[in-house]
Scaffold this active site. Structure first.
Site, short mmCIF file in Angstrom:
data_model
loop_
_atom_site.label_atom_id
_atom_site.label_comp_id
_atom_site.label_asym_id
_atom_site.label_seq_id
_atom_site.Cartn_x
_atom_site.Cartn_y
_atom_site.Cartn_z
N LYS A 152 0.86 -1.19 0.00
CA LYS A 152 0.00 0.00 0.00
C LYS A 152 0.90 1.24 0.00
O LYS A 152 1.76 1.39 0.87
CB LYS A 152 -0.89 -0.03 1.24
CG LYS A 152 -2.27 0.55 1.05
CD LYS A 152 -3.11 0.23 2.28
CE LYS A 152 -4.44 0.94 2.23
NZ LYS A 152 -5.14 0.85 3.53
O1 G3P Z 1 -8.62 1.77 4.17
C1 G3P Z 1 -8.48 3.07 4.66
C2 G3P Z 1 -9.42 3.25 5.80
O2 G3P Z 1 -8.99 2.45 6.85
C3 G3P Z 1 -9.58 4.62 6.32
O3 G3P Z 1 -10.73 4.59 7.08
O4 G3P Z 1 -12.33 5.40 8.73
O5 G3P Z 1 -9.88 5.84 9.03
O6 G3P Z 1 -11.17 7.04 7.27
P1 G3P Z 1 -11.04 5.78 8.07
#
Ligand code: G3P
Length: 226
Positions: free
Chosen positions: A88
């Site tokens: 990633k």
């Molecule tokens: O895959 C990326 C994701 O984990 C981000 O999620 O909820 O931290 O914006 P969030």
């Protein structure tokens, strides 16, 4: 649409894998820190996730390097952990350059933190295997995360993008930063290839009050025929 689990929690991954619907896992530094992960154990932890989900399920492991050479070095090391590791890489100039090198080496890259169509087009051109536009974080700044991901999916879908690895696999859009089951609905309607969801959202997806009530009434009525 495939479902990936967005977590570094092995218990959650084991449980979701047992449901039979899991097609991959995505992690990031925040998710690893959330499970109490330590730098010294990071690579073992990624290996354990790969073992749990099996070789057919891609597991995204993120680099925190900021220069192309360091990203490439990290990416090569991470990709050597297991055949299903996907590296990633954040959407940035150094990330694009590193992705080109990694993809040409046959290493699959998930280009993350993607918020716009131009960023997604560059990610696709760099040879990435996956592009991860974020929904919730766009909503967080009063933008429309769903509309933006829909535009990205449409723009990338206008072209026959394949990644730069030997097999030339079709690029897939991973709708990320998903915060609700309704986000999943919107992603499915727009035709996103993958939704990566936290375990809490996955559990909510299976529920509906009418389903719960229906099961209960069927069980009650079955008692009457015994
Ligand atoms: O895959 C990326 C994701 O984990 C981000 O999620 O909820 O931290 O914006 P969030």
């Amino acid at each position: 649409m495939k479902f990936f689990l967005d977590t570094a929690d092995l218990t959650e991954i084991e449980e979701a894998a047992a449901w039979g619907v899991l097609a991959g896992v995505t992690t990031n530094p925040t998710l690893y820190a959330r499970v109490g992960g330590k730098l010294t154990d990071f690579e073992n932890h990624i290996k354990r996730i790969c073992d749990v989900v099996g070789p057919e399920c891609p597991v995204s492991a993120e680099t925190v390097a900021m220069t192309r050479d360091q990203i490439v070095a990290d990416g090569r090391r991470l990709a050597a952990l297991a055949p299903n590791v996907v590296v990633k890489v954040p959407t940035m100039v150094e990330g694009l350059a590193a992705t080109r090198t990694l993809a040409d080496d046959g290493i699959r890259v998930n280009m993350t933190l993607c918020f716009t169509v131009p960023q997604a087009m560059l990610a696709a051109r760099s040879g990435a295997r996956y592009i991860s536009p974020f929904i919730g974080r766009f909503d967080d700044i009063s933008e429309d995360g769903i509309a933006q991901v829909a535009q990205i999916a449409e723009a990338v879908g206008n072209y026959d993008f394949t990644d730069s690895t030997v097999n030339g696999e079709q690029i897939e859009i991973i709708a990320a930063s998903i915060r609700s089951a309704n986000h999943v609905t919107q992603c499915a309607l727009m035709g996103a290839d993958v939704a990566t969801v936290p375990f809490g959202v996955l559990k909510k997806m299976v529920k509906h009050p009418l389903t719960t009530a229906g099961i209960e009434s069927f069980l009650n009525d079955w008692e009457k025929v015994k």
